[in-house]
Scaffold this motif. Structure first.
Motif, PDB file in Angstrom:
ATOM      1  N   LEU A 100       0.825  -1.204   0.000  1.00  9.62           N
ATOM      2  CA  LEU A 100       0.000   0.000   0.000  1.00  9.62           C
ATOM      3  C   LEU A 100       0.857   1.251   0.000  1.00  9.62           C
ATOM      4  O   LEU A 100       1.714   1.412   0.871  1.00  9.62           O
ATOM      5  CB  LEU A 100      -0.909   0.020   1.237  1.00  9.62           C
TER       6      LEU A 100
ATOM      7  N   LEU B  95     -10.657   1.670  -6.987  1.00 14.86           N
ATOM      8  CA  LEU B  95      -9.579   1.915  -6.029  1.00 14.86           C
ATOM      9  C   LEU B  95      -9.153   0.626  -5.341  1.00 14.86           C
ATOM     10  O   LEU B  95      -7.971   0.426  -5.049  1.00 14.86           O
ATOM     11  CB  LEU B  95     -10.023   2.951  -4.995  1.00 14.86           C
TER      12      LEU B  95
ATOM     13  N   PHE C 173      -5.472   0.068  -2.931  1.00 16.69           N
ATOM     14  CA  PHE C 173      -5.581   1.055  -1.858  1.00 16.69           C
ATOM     15  C   PHE C 173      -6.538   0.606  -0.756  1.00 16.69           C
ATOM     16  O   PHE C 173      -6.486   1.129   0.349  1.00 16.69           O
ATOM     17  CB  PHE C 173      -6.059   2.397  -2.426  1.00 16.69           C
TER      18      PHE C 173
ATOM     19  N   ASN D  68      -5.305  -2.596   4.899  1.00 15.64           N
ATOM     20  CA  ASN D  68      -5.737  -1.252   5.269  1.00 15.64           C
ATOM     21  C   ASN D  68      -7.128  -1.367   5.871  1.00 15.64           C
ATOM     22  O   ASN D  68      -8.148  -1.138   5.207  1.00 15.64           O
ATOM     23  CB  ASN D  68      -5.732  -0.350   4.034  1.00 15.64           C
TER      24      ASN D  68
END
Length: 673
Positions: free
Chosen positions: A20, A368, A373, A378
């Motif tokens: 990331l 995305l 991402f 995340n």
């Protein structure tokens, strides 16, 4: 750009996307060699505990485990709060490359004469009976429990159970199958010891200081520690009888070892978890299944265009050479009524605006996610991105709704704007609020704090609603959508319809093909939500999303064409509901999944499951409906010809009639008649 996106879709499921941007790796070194960029202390963080038999997650502290004296809670984003994640520090702290064997963490004592102790132990037993799972984190990486499954494959679970239970009739449940000593009837076995193995990349021949952690595994164990001052982590398991009559001491311990693994890169350290989930072949089967449906529909639509419209144009072009003028037939008979404003135009325009907002939000979020991402590393990013995008996309919702309502000749523009901003979000928020009340009563960690609810309302009324008004302002300033033909003042009478051209059968059939494209992906999505499995195949998901758009559009165009051929011009709501009926099949599948795949027990968990399912169904309904209606509406030549073309054809027909009449007048005198 499209070729680049397609390449990224193929790469995304392979794991490389989990590096990331902005998430920097941490270096570790031995004690006494610490620097600003290299530390020796490894902290273990704990997350909420969840179960496949209950929708109610709980915080780590709710089960009376060992707690950190100086508890720290990392800042959580909006997505983590909405999903009920509650990450906190733990008393499990390690020094890099320092081995520990059977080290004591804490002791918990329970007295049957103390009501508080009885309550705590009863809650711990309930957690073991419902198979609640720990979720531990080291260096932002899940600590996994890897075990052998069928065909010699190894499955790595990012969680491990509190313990297990042997029923009064001797039936061994859940994790009790891993040890033959777990066999006493009506007895709970607590996993009070963990063997942790931390693997690292030493950094040799690399340009970073120290080492980086690339894997963390554990193996839960159960030991009855009789002497707290002389722990050996051997002997019989830790039994908790079903009847709590005597004092009970629970000693929690751990062992930790370190292994060097230079063949694993830090950027691909999640791969061993993802590779243990053998779903890739099934995903490709899903894609091929969806592509076959798309090719079938594309062929049908192309056949209609080439066979029907081409023949119609050729027929009109040959009118001059024919003997008699041919009358209009089929769908051309309703060209003067096809753009008549629908009933309940206000509601249709509001739904279309909200569906457009959801469509754009979904497209950007999935794109995305394909770029890496919004990967599982995340945490909470996927939900945070979706909520923020929805808030910021109020403008297109207001614009589409206002302009469509103006096209319908509506006059109550204030009501239109308010309904666009409040109707569907209000339904979702009301459902969500009721679910949150149930979670709050049950003391679940998934209950949204009051401050977060206020923040969500502030985002809704402070950002989304004003942006919707801005979009509506520009929508009402625009000219109404110009239709290619005029609308007759007197509505045409609709002939009696056959069974298959009636609205309901067509709508029911229209949702089957889009659902056929997504049902395999839907299984994995529901698994990730309710069975707490990791979902990472966003490349496949984005591809299925594109296929779903094409399928909804083509199915709607196809069925509405047959509808117009039957001289029924009420197509607005029909095109809206044709593909959106897929949401009904989604709900039916969710009911099937609940009864056949899940082991959820309890009234509260059942209400929560179907409450959250209704939110998903509503969002999917608006999304597919908006896509289908816009696809059909964007066909400028809904009736096949523009107004100018129809005028030219009618002029040709009248000219031909004049020539025929003149020829007849010349013929009569010459023939003596």
């Amino acid at each position: 750009m499209r070729l680049l996106a397609a390449a990224l879709l193929l790469v995304a499921p392979l794991g490389a996307a989990f590096y990331l941007p902005g998430l920097a790796p941490v270096s570790f070194c031995e004690e006494g060699e610490e620097t600003e960029s290299c530390k020796s202390l490894i902290e273990l963080f704990v997350n909420r505990l969840d179960s496949v038999e209950s929708v109610l997650p709980y915080e780590y502290d709710a089960f009376d485990f060992c707690q950190d004296k100086e508890e720290k809670r990392p800042s959580e984003n909006l997505g983590q709060v909405l999903f009920g994640e509650r990450i906190a520090s733990s008393p499990y702290k390690f020094t890099f490359k320092k081995q520990e064997t059977c080290k004591k963490v804490c002791t918990r004592s329970y007295d049957p004469g103390n009501s508080a102790d009885k309550s705590k132990l009863a809650f711990l037993k309930k957690g073991m009976q419902l198979n609640y799972q720990h979720h531990w984190i080291i260096d932002n990486m899940p600590v996994t429990w890897c075990y052998d499954v069928e065909d010699g494959q190894k499955y790595c679970n990012p969680g491990f159970p509190i313990g297990c239970f042997v029923t009064p009739d001797g039936r061994v449940k859940d994790a009790c199958v891993i040890n033959s000593e777990f066999n006493k009837k009506n007895t709970f076995y607590l996993f009070n010891h963990v063997d942790i193995t931390i693997m690292y990349h030493s950094g040799k021949d690399e340009n970073w200081p120290g080492a980086r952690l690339v894997m963390a595994r554990l193996r839960p164990q159960s030991y009855k520690h009789t002497d707290e001052n002389n722990l050996s982590c051997e002997g019989p398991p830790m039994e908790i009888p079903g009847e709590f009559t005597n004092k009970l001491n629970l000693v929690y311990t751990y062992s930790v070892t370190f292994e060097e693994k230079n063949n694993i890169k830090w950027a691909s350290r999640w791969d061993y978890i993802l590779e243990s989930m053998p779903h890739t072949n099934i995903q490709w089967f899903s894609i091929m299944n969806s592509l076959v449906i798309v090719l079938f529909l594309s062929g049908m639509v192309a056949m209609i265009i080439l066979r029907t419209l081409h023949k119609d144009i050729a027929r009109y072009n040959q009118i001059d050479s024919s003997e008699d003028a041919q009358e209009e037939f089929g769908w051309k008979l309703v060209h003067g009524d096809v753009f008549r404003p629908p009933r309940k135009g206000m509601l249709l325009s509001v739904f279309l605006g909200q569906g457009t907002q959801i469509f754009i939000m979904t497209f950007i979020t999935l794109f995305l996610a394909c770029l890496g991402f919004l990967s599982p590393a995340n945490r909470g990013a996927l939900m945070t991105c979706a909520v923020v995008l929805w808030v910021l996309l109020g403008t297109p919702a207001g614009y589409v709704s206002a302009r469509m309502y103006k096209t319908f000749r509506g006059e109550k523009w204030k009501t239109n704007v308010l309904l666009t901003a409040l109707l569907c979000p209000g339904i979702v928020f009301a459902d969500f609020f009721i679910m949150n009340l149930i979670l709050w009563v049950k003391g679940s960690s998934a209950a949204i704090p009051f401050g977060t609810l206020v923040a969500i309302l502030a985002m809704w009324f402070g950002i989304s609603v004003p942006l919707t008004f801005v979009g509506a302002y520009f929508g009402f300033k625009e000219k109404p959508i110009e239709h290619p033909v005029r609308t007759n003042q007197i509505p045409r009478q609709i002939p009696e319809q056959s069974f298959f051209t009636k609205p309901l059968p067509g709508i029911v059939m229209g949702g089957i093909l889009p659902f056929g494209c997504i049902f395999i992906q839907l299984f994995f999505i529901l698994n990730s939500i309710w069975s707490h499995q990791m979902y990472y195949m966003f490349g496949f998901l984005f591809l299925v999303f594109i296929i779903l758009l094409i399928t909804c559009s083509e199915a709607t165009v196809l069925l509405c064409y047959f509808h117009l051929c039957a001289e029924d011009y009420h197509w607005w709501w029909r095109s809206f509901l044709t593909s959106s009926f897929t949401a009904v099949y989604l709900f039916i599948y969710a009911v099937h999944y609940f009864f056949s795949k899940l082991q959820i027990t309890g009234t509260a968990s059942t209400i929560l499951y179907f409450g959250y399912t209704m939110i998903m169904v509503l969002i999917f309904f608006l999304f597919t409906a908006a896509v289908a209606l816009r696809a059909f509406l964007c066909q400028k030549e809904v009736t096949g010809y523009t107004e100018e073309e129809i005028s030219i054809l009618k002029y040709k027909q009248s000219t031909m009639n004049i020539k025929l009449g003149q020829g007849l007048l010349d013929f009569l005198p010459a023939s003596g008649l």
